[in-house]
Design a protein around this motif. Sequence first.
Motif, PDB file in Angstrom:
ATOM      1  N   LYS A  70       5.604  -5.013  -4.098  1.00  0.00           N
ATOM      2  CA  LYS A  70       6.807  -4.817  -4.929  1.00  0.00           C
ATOM      3  C   LYS A  70       8.030  -5.561  -4.396  1.00  0.00           C
ATOM      4  O   LYS A  70       8.934  -5.896  -5.155  1.00  0.00           O
ATOM      5  CB  LYS A  70       7.113  -3.326  -5.076  1.00  0.00           C
ATOM      6  N   ASP A 126       9.974   1.686 -12.427  1.00  0.00           N
ATOM      7  CA  ASP A 126       9.704   2.974 -11.755  1.00  0.00           C
ATOM      8  C   ASP A 126      10.933   3.870 -11.872  1.00  0.00           C
ATOM      9  O   ASP A 126      10.843   5.058 -12.172  1.00  0.00           O
ATOM     10  CB  ASP A 126       9.430   2.754 -10.251  1.00  0.00           C
ATOM     11  N   GLY A 138      12.664  11.941   1.605  1.00  0.00           N
ATOM     12  CA  GLY A 138      12.062  10.629   1.816  1.00  0.00           C
ATOM     13  C   GLY A 138      13.089   9.522   1.692  1.00  0.00           C
ATOM     14  O   GLY A 138      14.130   9.685   1.028  1.00  0.00           O
ATOM     15  N   GLY A 141      11.613   6.034   1.743  1.00  0.00           N
ATOM     16  CA  GLY A 141      10.747   4.863   1.619  1.00  0.00           C
ATOM     17  C   GLY A 141      11.077   4.100   0.342  1.00  0.00           C
ATOM     18  O   GLY A 141      12.141   4.296  -0.261  1.00  0.00           O
ATOM     19  N   ALA A 191      11.748   6.375  -2.768  1.00  0.00           N
ATOM     20  CA  ALA A 191      12.978   7.168  -2.594  1.00  0.00           C
ATOM     21  C   ALA A 191      14.223   6.298  -2.759  1.00  0.00           C
ATOM     22  O   ALA A 191      15.227   6.740  -3.322  1.00  0.00           O
ATOM     23  CB  ALA A 191      12.976   7.830  -1.222  1.00  0.00           C
ATOM     24  N   LYS A 233      16.562   5.426   8.432  1.00  0.00           N
ATOM     25  CA  LYS A 233      16.227   4.866   7.116  1.00  0.00           C
ATOM     26  C   LYS A 233      17.053   5.542   6.023  1.00  0.00           C
ATOM     27  O   LYS A 233      17.493   4.900   5.073  1.00  0.00           O
ATOM     28  CB  LYS A 233      14.746   5.049   6.833  1.00  0.00           C
ATOM     29  N   SER A 245       5.213  10.654   1.103  1.00  0.00           N
ATOM     30  CA  SER A 245       3.791  10.603   0.759  1.00  0.00           C
ATOM     31  C   SER A 245       3.042  11.841   1.253  1.00  0.00           C
ATOM     32  O   SER A 245       1.814  11.903   1.162  1.00  0.00           O
ATOM     33  CB  SER A 245       3.175   9.329   1.331  1.00  0.00           C
ATOM     34  N   LEU A 271      -0.106  14.153  -0.674  1.00  0.00           N
ATOM     35  CA  LEU A 271      -0.981  13.285  -1.474  1.00  0.00           C
ATOM     36  C   LEU A 271      -2.451  13.605  -1.167  1.00  0.00           C
ATOM     37  O   LEU A 271      -2.795  13.884  -0.018  1.00  0.00           O
ATOM     38  CB  LEU A 271      -0.661  11.846  -1.044  1.00  0.00           C
ATOM     39  N   TYR A 310       1.270  12.658  -8.106  1.00  0.00           N
ATOM     40  CA  TYR A 310       0.543  13.264  -9.232  1.00  0.00           C
ATOM     41  C   TYR A 310      -0.920  13.533  -8.909  1.00  0.00           C
ATOM     42  O   TYR A 310      -1.648  14.075  -9.731  1.00  0.00           O
ATOM     43  CB  TYR A 310       0.687  12.434 -10.509  1.00  0.00           C
ATOM     44  N   GLY A 313       4.361  13.951 -10.729  1.00  0.00           N
ATOM     45  CA  GLY A 313       4.879  12.617 -11.048  1.00  0.00           C
ATOM     46  C   GLY A 313       4.127  11.847 -12.131  1.00  0.00           C
ATOM     47  O   GLY A 313       4.400  10.654 -12.329  1.00  0.00           O
ATOM     48  N   MET A 342       6.297  10.211 -14.748  1.00  0.00           N
ATOM     49  CA  MET A 342       7.013   9.036 -14.228  1.00  0.00           C
ATOM     50  C   MET A 342       6.106   7.816 -14.342  1.00  0.00           C
ATOM     51  O   MET A 342       6.529   6.738 -14.771  1.00  0.00           O
ATOM     52  CB  MET A 342       7.402   9.281 -12.773  1.00  0.00           C
ATOM     53  N   LEU A 343       4.837   8.003 -13.980  1.00  0.00           N
ATOM     54  CA  LEU A 343       3.861   6.912 -14.090  1.00  0.00           C
ATOM     55  C   LEU A 343       3.730   6.471 -15.555  1.00  0.00           C
ATOM     56  O   LEU A 343       3.712   5.279 -15.862  1.00  0.00           O
ATOM     57  CB  LEU A 343       2.507   7.371 -13.547  1.00  0.00           C
TER      58      LEU A 343
HETATM   59  P1  NAP Z   1       6.620   4.605   1.552  1.00  0.00           P
HETATM   60  O1  NAP Z   1       7.587   3.507   1.295  1.00  0.00           O
HETATM   61  O2  NAP Z   1       5.470   4.386   2.460  1.00  0.00           O
HETATM   62  O3  NAP Z   1       7.499   5.857   2.119  1.00  0.00           O
HETATM   63  C1  NAP Z   1       6.847   7.003   2.618  1.00  0.00           C
HETATM   64  C2  NAP Z   1       7.858   8.120   2.849  1.00  0.00           C
HETATM   65  O4  NAP Z   1       7.129   9.272   3.308  1.00  0.00           O
HETATM   66  C3  NAP Z   1       8.903   7.800   3.922  1.00  0.00           C
HETATM   67  O5  NAP Z   1      10.093   8.487   3.629  1.00  0.00           O
HETATM   68  C4  NAP Z   1       8.234   8.379   5.171  1.00  0.00           C
HETATM   69  O6  NAP Z   1       9.131   8.732   6.193  1.00  0.00           O
HETATM   70  C5  NAP Z   1       7.610   9.639   4.608  1.00  0.00           C
HETATM   71  N1  NAP Z   1       6.518  10.103   5.465  1.00  0.00           N
HETATM   72  C6  NAP Z   1       5.308   9.522   5.636  1.00  0.00           C
HETATM   73  N2  NAP Z   1       4.570  10.222   6.523  1.00  0.00           N
HETATM   74  C7  NAP Z   1       5.356  11.263   6.927  1.00  0.00           C
HETATM   75  C8  NAP Z   1       5.152  12.354   7.827  1.00  0.00           C
HETATM   76  N3  NAP Z   1       3.996  12.527   8.486  1.00  0.00           N
HETATM   77  N4  NAP Z   1       6.163  13.257   7.986  1.00  0.00           N
HETATM   78  C9  NAP Z   1       7.334  13.097   7.314  1.00  0.00           C
HETATM   79  N5  NAP Z   1       7.579  12.108   6.444  1.00  0.00           N
HETATM   80  C10 NAP Z   1       6.599  11.193   6.243  1.00  0.00           C
HETATM   81  O7  NAP Z   1       5.972   5.143   0.197  1.00  0.00           O
HETATM   82  P2  NAP Z   1       6.601   5.085  -1.290  1.00  0.00           P
HETATM   83  O8  NAP Z   1       6.152   3.849  -1.959  1.00  0.00           O
HETATM   84  O9  NAP Z   1       8.058   5.369  -1.170  1.00  0.00           O
HETATM   85  O10 NAP Z   1       5.858   6.291  -2.018  1.00  0.00           O
HETATM   86  C11 NAP Z   1       6.160   7.661  -1.715  1.00  0.00           C
HETATM   87  C12 NAP Z   1       5.367   8.578  -2.641  1.00  0.00           C
HETATM   88  O11 NAP Z   1       5.793   8.406  -3.987  1.00  0.00           O
HETATM   89  C13 NAP Z   1       3.858   8.274  -2.614  1.00  0.00           C
HETATM   90  O12 NAP Z   1       3.170   9.505  -2.540  1.00  0.00           O
HETATM   91  C14 NAP Z   1       3.589   7.615  -3.951  1.00  0.00           C
HETATM   92  O13 NAP Z   1       2.293   7.921  -4.428  1.00  0.00           O
HETATM   93  C15 NAP Z   1       4.659   8.257  -4.841  1.00  0.00           C
HETATM   94  N6  NAP Z   1       5.036   7.381  -5.999  1.00  0.00           N
HETATM   95  C16 NAP Z   1       4.808   7.843  -7.263  1.00  0.00           C
HETATM   96  C17 NAP Z   1       5.163   7.055  -8.367  1.00  0.00           C
HETATM   97  C18 NAP Z   1       4.905   7.577  -9.764  1.00  0.00           C
HETATM   98  O14 NAP Z   1       4.912   6.773 -10.710  1.00  0.00           O
HETATM   99  N7  NAP Z   1       4.714   8.852  -9.949  1.00  0.00           N
HETATM  100  C19 NAP Z   1       5.755   5.797  -8.174  1.00  0.00           C
HETATM  101  C20 NAP Z   1       5.997   5.357  -6.861  1.00  0.00           C
HETATM  102  C21 NAP Z   1       5.629   6.164  -5.778  1.00  0.00           C
HETATM  103  P3  NAP Z   1       9.509   7.669   7.364  1.00  0.00           P
HETATM  104  O15 NAP Z   1      10.535   6.761   6.774  1.00  0.00           O
HETATM  105  O16 NAP Z   1      10.042   8.520   8.464  1.00  0.00           O
HETATM  106  O17 NAP Z   1       8.235   6.964   7.735  1.00  0.00           O
END
Ligand code: NAP
Length: 293
Positions: free
Chosen positions: A73, A109, A133, A135, A138, A162, A203, A206, A232, A253, A256-257
């Motif tokens: 992305k 998104d 979050g 990431g 977020a 972050k 995440s 999940l 989701y 979610g 949202m998808l």
């Molecule tokens: P990402 O960039 O990898 O970010 C992951 C986030 O989770 C970060 O804030 C990370 O914290 C946190 N995290 C991971 N492991 C952790 C742990 N053990 N303890 C505490 N925090 C933890 O992922 P992303 O792309 O943002 O996606 C996040 C979620 O959103 C995923 O589950 C994804 O499936 C979902 N999503 C859904 C849609 C939809 O259409 N419904 C669209 C996009 C994403 P740190 O920064 O500290 O590592």
Amino acid sequence: MRQQIDGYTRLCGLIGNPVEHTMSPAIHNTLAEGEGRNLVYVPFHVERENLGRAIEGAYGLNVLGLNVTVPYKGEVIPFLKEIDRMAERIGAVNTLVRTDGGFKGYNTDMMGLYRAMRSENISIEGEEIILLGAGGAARAVAFMCASRGAARVWILNRTPEKAEAVAEEVNTQQGRECLVPMGMEDYVRLPGDRRYLAIQATSIGLYPKVDEAVIQDRDFYKKIHTGFDLIYRPSTTRFMTLVRESGGRAFHGLKMLLYQGVIAYELWNGISVSEEEALAVYAGMKEAMGIEE
Ligand code: NAP
């Protein structure tokens, strides 16, 4: 019945790695079939070293549009002719729209989350919001909440730096101190005299780790009137269960998808998809996932 593929068929697709479990073909092919539109949508598994060639090749093949998923992305941006302003600020693109001379990148998104929330009667304007979050997802949520008039967004992340970086960027862009960054364990310091909309964008929870929530303390959930989990799979996350057990409403979610796909489809075809058509697609997605509610 699927339309016959012929010399007029337009092609759209998804690039990412992996793409094998995607629900996007179901969204776009169902919309196209419902409209009688001569369009097919196909997932493409693209290796990192082929990303530029994939995009150039798609343009050369007269592909109408592409979705982009993890891990590309951000990486896709240098290969675009143009980028939508909000997508540029977010630093992530999930939709490429064919224009003269190259693709233009958008982030649907973020728009998809907003439309999903509107469809569930969840408002952002004037709300006190907890965002779990910091990431990629977020970050988009933070921009969306701030630009849609949230009163304040308390952004909590395991790695507080972050959260601080996202808050600084969004606050600078908005010209107001809308985002307040915190560490995840700082939830105990959230002002307790109000109830919040909480958006779960980590995440954690999940599939297959379905018993996990990024915050397990039940006292935290008493502060929440509505919880929206971006996850989701599963369709009821531990976060959602904890919100509901404390008397709040909770959503997964999948919508949202749905809407990120619907908005991409609208951009590619220059049309509006009605709420009825979108909800018909959603019914199919829920059925495919075995979700009843
Ligand atoms: P990402 O960039 O990898 O970010 C992951 C986030 O989770 C970060 O804030 C990370 O914290 C946190 N995290 C991971 N492991 C952790 C742990 N053990 N303890 C505490 N925090 C933890 O992922 P992303 O792309 O943002 O996606 C996040 C979620 O959103 C995923 O589950 C994804 O499936 C979902 N999503 C859904 C849609 C939809 O259409 N419904 C669209 C996009 C994403 P740190 O920064 O500290 O590592």
